[in-house]
Design a protein around this motif. Sequence first.
Motif, PDB file in Angstrom:
ATOM      1  N   TYR A 112      18.951  76.242  81.390  1.00  0.00           N
ATOM      2  CA  TYR A 112      18.905  76.078  79.936  1.00  0.00           C
ATOM      3  C   TYR A 112      19.949  75.095  79.411  1.00  0.00           C
ATOM      4  N   ILE A 113      20.857  74.646  80.271  1.00  0.00           N
ATOM      5  CA  ILE A 113      21.856  73.661  79.838  1.00  0.00           C
ATOM      6  C   ILE A 113      21.123  72.382  79.446  1.00  0.00           C
ATOM      7  N   LYS A 114      21.391  71.876  78.238  1.00  0.00           N
ATOM      8  CA  LYS A 114      20.634  70.745  77.699  1.00  0.00           C
ATOM      9  C   LYS A 114      20.832  69.476  78.538  1.00  0.00           C
ATOM     10  N   ASN A 115      19.714  68.798  78.844  1.00  0.00           N
ATOM     11  CA  ASN A 115      19.756  67.483  79.495  1.00  0.00           C
ATOM     12  C   ASN A 115      18.449  66.768  79.185  1.00  0.00           C
ATOM     13  N   ASN A 116      18.257  65.604  79.742  1.00  0.00           N
ATOM     14  CA  ASN A 116      17.085  64.779  79.398  1.00  0.00           C
ATOM     15  C   ASN A 116      15.949  64.871  80.404  1.00  0.00           C
ATOM     16  N   GLN A 117      15.964  65.862  81.300  1.00  0.00           N
ATOM     17  CA  GLN A 117      14.963  65.883  82.359  1.00  0.00           C
ATOM     18  C   GLN A 117      13.543  66.031  81.806  1.00  0.00           C
ATOM     19  N   TYR A 118      13.380  66.861  80.771  1.00  0.00           N
ATOM     20  CA  TYR A 118      12.045  67.061  80.218  1.00  0.00           C
ATOM     21  C   TYR A 118      11.590  65.841  79.428  1.00  0.00           C
ATOM     22  N   LEU A 119      12.512  65.229  78.691  1.00  0.00           N
ATOM     23  CA  LEU A 119      12.183  64.030  77.920  1.00  0.00           C
ATOM     24  C   LEU A 119      11.688  62.922  78.833  1.00  0.00           C
ATOM     25  N   ARG A 120      12.364  62.729  79.954  1.00  0.00           N
ATOM     26  CA  ARG A 120      11.951  61.682  80.900  1.00  0.00           C
ATOM     27  C   ARG A 120      10.547  61.954  81.434  1.00  0.00           C
ATOM     28  N   ALA A 121      10.271  63.213  81.730  1.00  0.00           N
ATOM     29  CA  ALA A 121       8.987  63.568  82.335  1.00  0.00           C
ATOM     30  C   ALA A 121       7.825  63.470  81.346  1.00  0.00           C
ATOM     31  N   LEU A 122       8.104  63.608  80.060  1.00  0.00           N
ATOM     32  CA  LEU A 122       7.039  63.659  79.047  1.00  0.00           C
ATOM     33  C   LEU A 122       6.977  62.405  78.180  1.00  0.00           C
ATOM     34  N   SER A 123       7.752  61.389  78.514  1.00  0.00           N
ATOM     35  CA  SER A 123       7.893  60.221  77.637  1.00  0.00           C
ATOM     36  C   SER A 123       6.572  59.488  77.405  1.00  0.00           C
ATOM     37  N   ASP A 124       5.648  59.523  78.378  1.00  0.00           N
ATOM     38  CA  ASP A 124       4.391  58.796  78.209  1.00  0.00           C
ATOM     39  C   ASP A 124       3.460  59.461  77.201  1.00  0.00           C
ATOM     40  N   ARG A 125       3.828  60.652  76.726  1.00  0.00           N
ATOM     41  CA  ARG A 125       2.995  61.364  75.752  1.00  0.00           C
ATOM     42  C   ARG A 125       3.380  61.042  74.301  1.00  0.00           C
ATOM     43  N   GLU A 126       4.316  60.135  74.105  1.00  0.00           N
ATOM     44  CA  GLU A 126       4.749  59.821  72.746  1.00  0.00           C
ATOM     45  C   GLU A 126       3.582  59.219  71.965  1.00  0.00           C
ATOM     46  N   TYR A 127       3.336  59.718  70.742  1.00  0.00           N
ATOM     47  CA  TYR A 127       2.126  59.371  70.003  1.00  0.00           C
ATOM     48  C   TYR A 127       2.088  57.918  69.538  1.00  0.00           C
ATOM     49  N   GLY A 128       3.240  57.291  69.392  1.00  0.00           N
ATOM     50  CA  GLY A 128       3.229  55.883  69.014  1.00  0.00           C
ATOM     51  C   GLY A 128       2.464  55.035  70.010  1.00  0.00           C
ATOM     52  N   LYS A 129       2.530  55.429  71.292  1.00  0.00           N
ATOM     53  CA  LYS A 129       1.813  54.715  72.339  1.00  0.00           C
ATOM     54  C   LYS A 129       0.306  54.994  72.262  1.00  0.00           C
ATOM     55  N   GLN A 130      -0.053  56.178  71.754  1.00  0.00           N
ATOM     56  CA  GLN A 130      -1.453  56.570  71.742  1.00  0.00           C
ATOM     57  C   GLN A 130      -2.214  56.029  70.537  1.00  0.00           C
ATOM     58  N   ILE A 131      -1.500  55.828  69.416  1.00  0.00           N
ATOM     59  CA  ILE A 131      -2.178  55.340  68.215  1.00  0.00           C
ATOM     60  C   ILE A 131      -2.754  53.949  68.451  1.00  0.00           C
ATOM     61  N   VAL A 132      -2.135  53.193  69.361  1.00  0.00           N
ATOM     62  CA  VAL A 132      -2.619  51.846  69.696  1.00  0.00           C
ATOM     63  C   VAL A 132      -4.033  51.921  70.265  1.00  0.00           C
ATOM     64  N   LYS A 133      -4.297  52.948  71.070  1.00  0.00           N
ATOM     65  CA  LYS A 133      -5.612  53.100  71.700  1.00  0.00           C
ATOM     66  C   LYS A 133      -6.704  53.303  70.652  1.00  0.00           C
ATOM     67  N   ILE A 134      -6.416  54.090  69.620  1.00  0.00           N
ATOM     68  CA  ILE A 134      -7.389  54.337  68.562  1.00  0.00           C
ATOM     69  C   ILE A 134      -7.637  53.063  67.764  1.00  0.00           C
ATOM     70  N   ARG A 135      -6.571  52.335  67.458  1.00  0.00           N
ATOM     71  CA  ARG A 135      -6.717  51.100  66.681  1.00  0.00           C
ATOM     72  C   ARG A 135      -7.520  50.065  67.466  1.00  0.00           C
ATOM     73  N   ASP A 136      -7.331  50.013  68.777  1.00  0.00           N
ATOM     74  CA  ASP A 136      -8.087  49.062  69.593  1.00  0.00           C
ATOM     75  C   ASP A 136      -9.584  49.337  69.532  1.00  0.00           C
ATOM     76  N   LEU A 137      -9.961  50.624  69.513  1.00  0.00           N
ATOM     77  CA  LEU A 137     -11.377  50.974  69.408  1.00  0.00           C
ATOM     78  C   LEU A 137     -11.961  50.500  68.082  1.00  0.00           C
ATOM     79  N   ALA A 138     -11.169  50.641  67.015  1.00  0.00           N
ATOM     80  CA  ALA A 138     -11.620  50.178  65.696  1.00  0.00           C
ATOM     81  C   ALA A 138     -11.845  48.665  65.697  1.00  0.00           C
ATOM     82  N   ASN A 139     -11.062  47.958  66.521  1.00  0.00           N
ATOM     83  CA  ASN A 139     -11.176  46.500  66.592  1.00  0.00           C
ATOM     84  C   ASN A 139     -12.140  46.028  67.669  1.00  0.00           C
ATOM     85  N   GLY A 140     -12.832  46.994  68.301  1.00  0.00           N
ATOM     86  CA  GLY A 140     -13.801  46.638  69.320  1.00  0.00           C
ATOM     87  C   GLY A 140     -13.221  46.427  70.692  1.00  0.00           C
ATOM     88  N   ASN A 141     -11.959  46.789  70.872  1.00  0.00           N
ATOM     89  CA  ASN A 141     -11.306  46.648  72.191  1.00  0.00           C
ATOM     90  C   ASN A 141     -11.135  48.020  72.822  1.00  0.00           C
TER      91      ASN A 141
END
Length: 381
Positions: A350-379
């Motif tokens: 339970y001692i705080k560190n960044n191990q979980y953040l590193r493992a889950l970083s690819d789930r950040e929604y800023g990266k995912q919103i790009v995928k939705i916008r690309d579909l709207a643009n036909g990509n």
Amino acid sequence: MEDYFDPNAGYQINELLIANKKNRSNDDVILITSNDMSPFHKNVDNTKDIYFENETGAKIIRLEVKFKYSSRIIMKNLFNTINKLNPDIVYLHGIGDFKDLRLLKKKPKYTVVRDCHMSWVASKNRFRKLYYKLFKLVFANIINNTDKYKKIFALGNEEYQYLKLIGIEDHKISYLRHGYNDTVIFFDPDGRKEIRNKYDFKHKDIVISYIGKFNDSKEPDLIFDIVERFLHLQEDYRLIKLLFIGPKEDKYMNKFNMKLDKMKDKLEIIVDDSKKYSDLKRYYSASDICIFPKETTLSSIHAQICGCPVIMENHISNQERVVNNNNLFVPGDFSQAAQILKKIIDEKEYIKNNQYLRALSDREYGKQIVKIRDLANGNER
């Protein structure tokens, strides 16, 4: 489009709208939802809707419910409202509801995408097998062989399995995994101090938290069953504190309070009301361990981003969300859950560190919103 929407919640739709603003998008984003707030045990609050609009730049349109069966609804004038807006892309949250009937009509001018957030533990309807067959027979062929739905996003591996079961082919499926928004959910050291001072938690106290709904699906009262077994394993448990936060269903609380009364003489226990989603990082940061004893929840990702090891049932959806799968217990085996809790404390996981953040970083929604916008643009990516 989301059937039910709480502007103060931390669901995926909330976070995607926040991420869209963070990415400095110039898109006009409109959320169409119902005026039914019963899943959140509250009523519509126009002030909170307006605040959310100001914070995200998205406009909220609430429609009356024309028909409701179980949790599935038909909103009054839904598609007429959409047509008047003349959108480029329409994101329909969920699949397998009355909105799929639109597949029987001609393709609209706008691009339509849907998502699937169904997990096996939530699929309990006794007629579900018949439904799977009917969907596959009536709707799946239309989806697979036309562009009426451009893509269906699977929010995880279970959701992918569900889509395959109802007949959706791989070329129509893409992943848009459950995640978090790094401007809203992050470890907050100042917030940790503030919240622990608020509840008079000391520096050495080990705070075990549940942050979520109080109802018969999530059953936070089961944490008392886990902790009671843990107390038999731990000689000195004076540092253990329990913190429960969330909206409460009145009928369920009778069961919760009965167990609370039996446990409160043994441990310090605090039960508090729900908090604004934007404040939740402070409560996760103030916690040391989080337990979500039933089913699955997006909160498990939020807790880990804020540095908390998470204890949950061993389901496929939890295996992909919980970084340390050794912290998953067989459903109903509270003795195993108690052993996991003891292990986390003994090994100071339970001692705080960044191990979980590193493992889950690819789930950040800023990266995912790009995928939705690309579909709207036909990509497509």
